[in-house]
Design a protein around this motif. Sequence first.
Motif, PDB file in Angstrom:
ATOM      1  N   LEU A  82      59.965 110.644 143.974  1.00 43.72           N
ATOM      2  CA  LEU A  82      60.042 111.241 142.938  1.00 43.72           C
ATOM      3  C   LEU A  82      58.937 111.853 142.491  1.00 43.72           C
ATOM      4  O   LEU A  82      58.014 111.400 143.426  1.00 43.72           O
ATOM      5  CB  LEU A  82      60.732 110.014 142.049  1.00 43.72           C
ATOM      6  CG  LEU A  82      61.876 109.997 142.287  1.00 43.72           C
ATOM      7  CD1 LEU A  82      62.222 108.670 141.326  1.00 43.72           C
ATOM      8  CD2 LEU A  82      62.469 110.841 141.620  1.00 43.72           C
ATOM      9  N   PRO A  83      58.691 112.388 142.063  1.00 41.34           N
ATOM     10  CA  PRO A  83      56.644 113.123 141.609  1.00 41.34           C
ATOM     11  C   PRO A  83      56.694 111.861 140.813  1.00 41.34           C
ATOM     12  O   PRO A  83      57.121 110.774 140.080  1.00 41.34           O
ATOM     13  CB  PRO A  83      57.155 114.466 140.822  1.00 41.34           C
ATOM     14  CG  PRO A  83      58.803 114.310 139.986  1.00 41.34           C
ATOM     15  CD  PRO A  83      59.667 113.673 140.577  1.00 41.34           C
ATOM     16  N   SER A  84      54.806 111.809 140.531  1.00 43.48           N
ATOM     17  CA  SER A  84      54.575 110.884 139.579  1.00 43.48           C
ATOM     18  C   SER A  84      54.740 111.278 138.360  1.00 43.48           C
ATOM     19  O   SER A  84      54.373 110.543 137.647  1.00 43.48           O
ATOM     20  CB  SER A  84      53.352 110.632 139.971  1.00 43.48           C
ATOM     21  OG  SER A  84      52.041 111.928 140.074  1.00 43.48           O
ATOM     22  N   ALA A 112      68.009 108.950 143.210  1.00 48.65           N
ATOM     23  CA  ALA A 112      67.764 109.317 141.756  1.00 48.65           C
ATOM     24  C   ALA A 112      67.419 108.661 140.741  1.00 48.65           C
ATOM     25  O   ALA A 112      66.772 108.233 140.282  1.00 48.65           O
ATOM     26  CB  ALA A 112      67.959 110.574 141.617  1.00 48.65           C
ATOM     27  N   SER A 113      68.687 107.905 140.936  1.00 46.80           N
ATOM     28  CA  SER A 113      69.380 107.531 139.441  1.00 46.80           C
ATOM     29  C   SER A 113      68.448 105.801 139.487  1.00 46.80           C
ATOM     30  O   SER A 113      68.238 105.501 138.732  1.00 46.80           O
ATOM     31  CB  SER A 113      71.024 107.448 139.633  1.00 46.80           C
ATOM     32  OG  SER A 113      72.024 107.960 138.931  1.00 46.80           O
ATOM     33  N   ALA A 114      68.683 105.168 140.530  1.00 46.06           N
ATOM     34  CA  ALA A 114      67.907 103.651 140.940  1.00 46.06           C
ATOM     35  C   ALA A 114      66.122 103.732 140.788  1.00 46.06           C
ATOM     36  O   ALA A 114      65.550 103.496 139.951  1.00 46.06           O
ATOM     37  CB  ALA A 114      68.013 103.869 142.239  1.00 46.06           C
ATOM     38  N   LYS A 115      65.823 105.429 141.031  1.00 50.38           N
ATOM     39  CA  LYS A 115      64.369 105.563 141.543  1.00 50.38           C
ATOM     40  C   LYS A 115      64.290 105.448 140.035  1.00 50.38           C
ATOM     41  O   LYS A 115      62.734 105.409 139.730  1.00 50.38           O
ATOM     42  CB  LYS A 115      63.761 106.646 142.145  1.00 50.38           C
ATOM     43  CG  LYS A 115      63.774 105.686 144.144  1.00 50.38           C
ATOM     44  CD  LYS A 115      63.447 106.772 144.861  1.00 50.38           C
ATOM     45  CE  LYS A 115      63.615 106.415 146.182  1.00 50.38           C
ATOM     46  NZ  LYS A 115      62.989 106.781 147.408  1.00 50.38           N
ATOM     47  N   ILE A 116      64.634 106.874 139.381  1.00 45.32           N
ATOM     48  CA  ILE A 116      64.250 107.172 138.225  1.00 45.32           C
ATOM     49  C   ILE A 116      64.123 105.931 137.180  1.00 45.32           C
ATOM     50  O   ILE A 116      63.116 105.572 136.222  1.00 45.32           O
ATOM     51  CB  ILE A 116      64.946 108.186 137.770  1.00 45.32           C
ATOM     52  CG1 ILE A 116      64.654 109.293 138.292  1.00 45.32           C
ATOM     53  CG2 ILE A 116      65.029 108.356 135.940  1.00 45.32           C
ATOM     54  CD1 ILE A 116      65.872 110.484 137.711  1.00 45.32           C
ATOM     55  N   ARG A 117      65.209 104.752 137.425  1.00 41.44           N
ATOM     56  CA  ARG A 117      64.929 103.901 136.476  1.00 41.44           C
ATOM     57  C   ARG A 117      64.212 102.476 136.838  1.00 41.44           C
ATOM     58  O   ARG A 117      63.443 102.730 136.261  1.00 41.44           O
ATOM     59  CB  ARG A 117      65.969 103.182 136.677  1.00 41.44           C
ATOM     60  CG  ARG A 117      67.406 103.471 135.975  1.00 41.44           C
ATOM     61  CD  ARG A 117      68.646 102.464 135.931  1.00 41.44           C
ATOM     62  NE  ARG A 117      70.122 103.489 135.746  1.00 41.44           N
ATOM     63  CZ  ARG A 117      70.709 103.348 136.103  1.00 41.44           C
ATOM     64  NH1 ARG A 117      69.941 103.943 137.846  1.00 41.44           N
ATOM     65  NH2 ARG A 117      72.039 104.866 135.669  1.00 41.44           N
ATOM     66  N   CYS A 118      63.263 102.818 138.391  1.00 39.82           N
ATOM     67  CA  CYS A 118      62.762 101.533 138.711  1.00 39.82           C
ATOM     68  C   CYS A 118      60.679 102.867 137.959  1.00 39.82           C
ATOM     69  O   CYS A 118      60.321 101.876 137.461  1.00 39.82           O
ATOM     70  CB  CYS A 118      62.489 101.885 140.064  1.00 39.82           C
ATOM     71  SG  CYS A 118      63.764 100.527 140.695  1.00 39.82           S
ATOM     72  N   VAL A 123      62.958 107.099 130.696  1.00 35.12           N
ATOM     73  CA  VAL A 123      64.236 108.744 131.177  1.00 35.12           C
ATOM     74  C   VAL A 123      65.126 107.979 131.207  1.00 35.12           C
ATOM     75  O   VAL A 123      65.369 107.112 131.737  1.00 35.12           O
ATOM     76  CB  VAL A 123      63.088 109.333 132.235  1.00 35.12           C
ATOM     77  CG1 VAL A 123      63.914 110.377 132.527  1.00 35.12           C
ATOM     78  CG2 VAL A 123      61.657 109.425 131.853  1.00 35.12           C
ATOM     79  N   ASP A 124      65.878 108.800 131.298  1.00 37.13           N
ATOM     80  CA  ASP A 124      67.620 108.271 130.890  1.00 37.13           C
ATOM     81  C   ASP A 124      67.839 109.289 132.639  1.00 37.13           C
ATOM     82  O   ASP A 124      67.663 110.695 132.773  1.00 37.13           O
ATOM     83  CB  ASP A 124      68.223 109.199 130.071  1.00 37.13           C
ATOM     84  CG  ASP A 124      69.701 108.735 130.218  1.00 37.13           C
ATOM     85  OD1 ASP A 124      70.200 107.644 131.072  1.00 37.13           O
ATOM     86  OD2 ASP A 124      70.636 109.508 129.700  1.00 37.13           O
TER      87      ASP A 124
END
Length: 134
Positions: A82-84, A112-118, A123-124
């Motif tokens: 993912l981007p910073s 993506a779902s897991a990494k966005i949450r972390c 962000v939803d």
Amino acid sequence: MAAAFVPSDAHHLACGICPSRALTAGQFDVYERPTKECPFNPDDGHRYAADGTPVCVHPDKVGLPPGLYKSENTPVAIELELPSDAAELVPYLRDVLHGAAPVLLEDLIEQASAKIRCRFPAVDPLTTLRRALN
């Protein structure tokens, strides 16, 4: 027999003679570009490695990164980075998801779902993925 990675009648960027049109993901290697290591066979129009493994030489068209999927049993997978900046998520995911091979989509969406949450707790992931896939 399992269905081909890219059905022969599908409108897809893969070349008409690409092994992806006849074989499942993991049953052919993907090289970065044409090379002497996988010469063109004029008898059938395909490229093969020295050991006879079918080779695709257009990773961008087939949606798989270069890899020795058949000859060395390399797993068919992409590690999502993912981007910073959260503002870059939608365009980044759009590029990755729209350019990826169909066989990779489920795993990429889960990553993506897991990494966005972390990385971006505010962000939803569902909304972000919907925007990227729209």
